[in-house]
Design a protein around this motif. Structure first.
Motif, PDB file in Angstrom:
ATOM      1  N   TYR A  73     -17.509 -66.235 -18.543  1.00  0.00           N
ATOM      2  CA  TYR A  73     -17.913 -66.645 -17.197  1.00  0.00           C
ATOM      3  C   TYR A  73     -17.927 -68.168 -17.192  1.00  0.00           C
ATOM      4  N   LEU A  95     -15.471 -60.941 -14.783  1.00  0.00           N
ATOM      5  CA  LEU A  95     -14.849 -61.196 -16.087  1.00  0.00           C
ATOM      6  C   LEU A  95     -13.833 -60.141 -16.513  1.00  0.00           C
ATOM      7  N   SER A 116     -13.799 -66.911 -12.980  1.00  0.00           N
ATOM      8  CA  SER A 116     -14.825 -66.092 -13.642  1.00  0.00           C
ATOM      9  C   SER A 116     -16.210 -66.697 -13.427  1.00  0.00           C
ATOM     10  N   HIS A 151     -24.622 -62.915 -13.482  1.00  0.00           N
ATOM     11  CA  HIS A 151     -23.756 -63.964 -14.045  1.00  0.00           C
ATOM     12  C   HIS A 151     -23.441 -65.015 -12.977  1.00  0.00           C
ATOM     13  N   GLU A 195     -21.621 -69.870 -18.806  1.00  0.00           N
ATOM     14  CA  GLU A 195     -22.824 -69.571 -18.012  1.00  0.00           C
ATOM     15  C   GLU A 195     -24.121 -70.017 -18.674  1.00  0.00           C
TER      16      GLU A 195
END
Ligand SMILES: [Fe+2]
Ligand SMILES: [Fe+2]
Length: 462
Positions: free
Chosen positions: A419, A400, A396, A187, A438
């Motif tokens: 995220y 998360l 984040s 992530h 993301e």
């Protein structure tokens, strides 16, 4: 003028460089014999840019590597637009990359982990196997021209890299990205790409970088390698990195000194030379006031006194932004204390928020809770739509949690379990803040306007 002094610098430095590099003919053509691009043999995988001083006229080049990999750690650079010969810049200063013999905290519990609490060493845990023969290289270029694109190389056998200095004024093109709580997982990498995709002038990571906990050199290195691999803009320019300290940079998390910020300190003490808090002033238009939420400096006392003076001295700035890691207004952790223990952010709310209010900070960027958060505009802890301060972030980038709701925490306006990174666009005396998930999806858009810089906290001024 600039070119003339650099030319002198080149001539003065060229003899020693020529001797060390074996270049036989320098003065005849003004350009050292740099190895052709296809034959470059030194390609550091952790090269990144940062700042120690005003980003309009300086740039700091750093990497972590083995000393034997580079023939000559001297920076050569030039203004891309002028097509002049290379200027011989400074030789890198070197510091040993710290070696920690054994881990004293339990390993990270995965990408979705919460804060891994510091625990005593487990005698059955495997011994540290991180890098042991690395050096941190650092060179600072100064007296650069603002708003200019440069290229540079390292010695004669590294590739050519590009960067731009910050402009003299914040134009409509001025934007940067920020976030916190990155880590080294998938992530984090996905959000690095989203961040770089905004073509930001720089990236601000406000604490909890790789989660090395002050003991894991491999993690500290991996964070930088990930950054180096992904944080280049669409024009091929390296995106400078600005950091502030989080609990996961420090062996012991809270109440320690810069010495326990084992890897953060040698990597970033260009800016944090004497204290774990600092200000980065971009010309006369932007100041980032980078704070330490109790990791290597106490919140109350000296740091708070420094904060007051720092904010007071910057009343004329168009953009005055405070940055801290542990949030003043948490979206997950408990804000109220118990007994003699402070709640999350309670010490900052007591010591720092009245100063943010008094000196009209434009926005506070804060993290640590691993959510997306935007508070309502707050003045003295109460909603003040006219001149209150938005506290934005909650960390984040690569970690998360599920946030508490605005119903439970009325100071919150928007929260989500995504995220994210945020892009901040500076425009005249206002700012637009766009949070991206993301996958690049826009999660939130917010505007912060001009704030009166000196006022009585709790009193609304229109
Ligand atoms: Fe974190
Ligand atoms: Fe944290």
């Amino acid at each position: 003028m600039q070119h003339g002094s650099n030319r002198r610098h080149f001539l003065a430095s060229s003899v020693s460089l020529a001797a060390s590099l074996g270049v036989s003919r320098l003065f005849g053509q003004d350009v050292p014999k740099i190895t052709p691009e296809g034959e470059k043999r030194f390609k550091p995988d952790s090269l990144f840019l940062t700042w120690q001083q005003d980003p309009t006229t300086t740039m700091t080049i750093q990497w972590i590597g083995q000393a034997k990999q580079v023939d000559e750690p001297t920076i050569l650079y030039r203004d891309r637009g002028k097509g002049d010969g290379w200027i011989i810049g400074p030789s890198c200063k070197t510091t040993a990359f710290p070696v920690v013999e054994s881990a004293s905290v339990r390993p990270e519990r995965g990408a979705d982990a919460g804060e891994a609490a510091t625990k005593p060493a487990d005698p059955t845990a495997p011994k540290y196997t991180g890098p042991t023969d690395l050096t941190i290289f650092r060179a600072e270029l100064t007296k650069l021209s603002p708003g200019t694109e440069y290229e540079f190389t390292i010695g004669l056998s590294a590739p050519t890299y590009r960067f731009r200095t910050m402009p003299t004024k914040a134009t409509k093109a001025f934007h940067f990205v920020s976030g916190g709580d990155v880590g080294i997982g998938a992530h984090a990498l996905a959000n690095n790409k989203v961040a770089a995709g905004q073509d930001p002038m720089f990236a601000l990571v406000a604490g909890d970088l790789g989660y090395d906990n002050g003991v894991n050199g491999a993690t500290a290195l991996k964070f930088i390698q990930n950054y180096a691999a992904t944080m280049t803009d669409s024009q091929g320019r390296l995106i400078p990195l600005v950091t502030c300290l989080g609990n996961h940079e420090v062996r012991g998390s809270y109440g320690k000194t810069l010495k326990e910020a084992t890897f953060f300190t040698p990597l970033f003490n260009g800016l944090y030379a004497d204290t774990s808090y600092a200000t980065l002033d971009f010309g006369d238009y932007l100041s980032l006031v980078l704070l330490d939420t109790g990791h290597c400096a106490k919140i109350a006392g000296e740091q708070t006194a420094w904060l007051e003076k720092t904010l007071k001295d910057r009343a004329g700035k168009a953009h005055l932004i405070a940055v801290d890691h542990v949030p003043c207004y948490p979206s997950y952790r408990v804000p109220e204390g118990k007994g003699d223990k402070f709640g999350t952010g309670e010490e900052q709310r007591k010591n720092w928020c009245p100063l943010f209010d008094k000196y009209g900070v434009d926005v506070v960027l804060e993290h640590h809770d691993h959510t997306f958060k935007r508070t309502r505009p707050l003045n003295d802890g109460k909603v003040d739509e006219a001149t209150g301060i938005t506290y934005l972030g909650d960390g984040s980038w690569g970690k998360l949690r599920i946030p508490k709701t605005p119903e439970l925490r009325p100071y919150l306006e928007e929260v989500s379990s995504n995220y994210h990174i945020t892009m901040h666009r500076l425009e005249d005396e206002q700012r637009f803040h766009l949070a991206f998930g993301e996958t690049g999806k826009v999660l939130d858009v917010h505007r912060t306007g001009k704030k009166p810089r000196n006022r009585t906290p709790g009193v609304t001024t229109r």
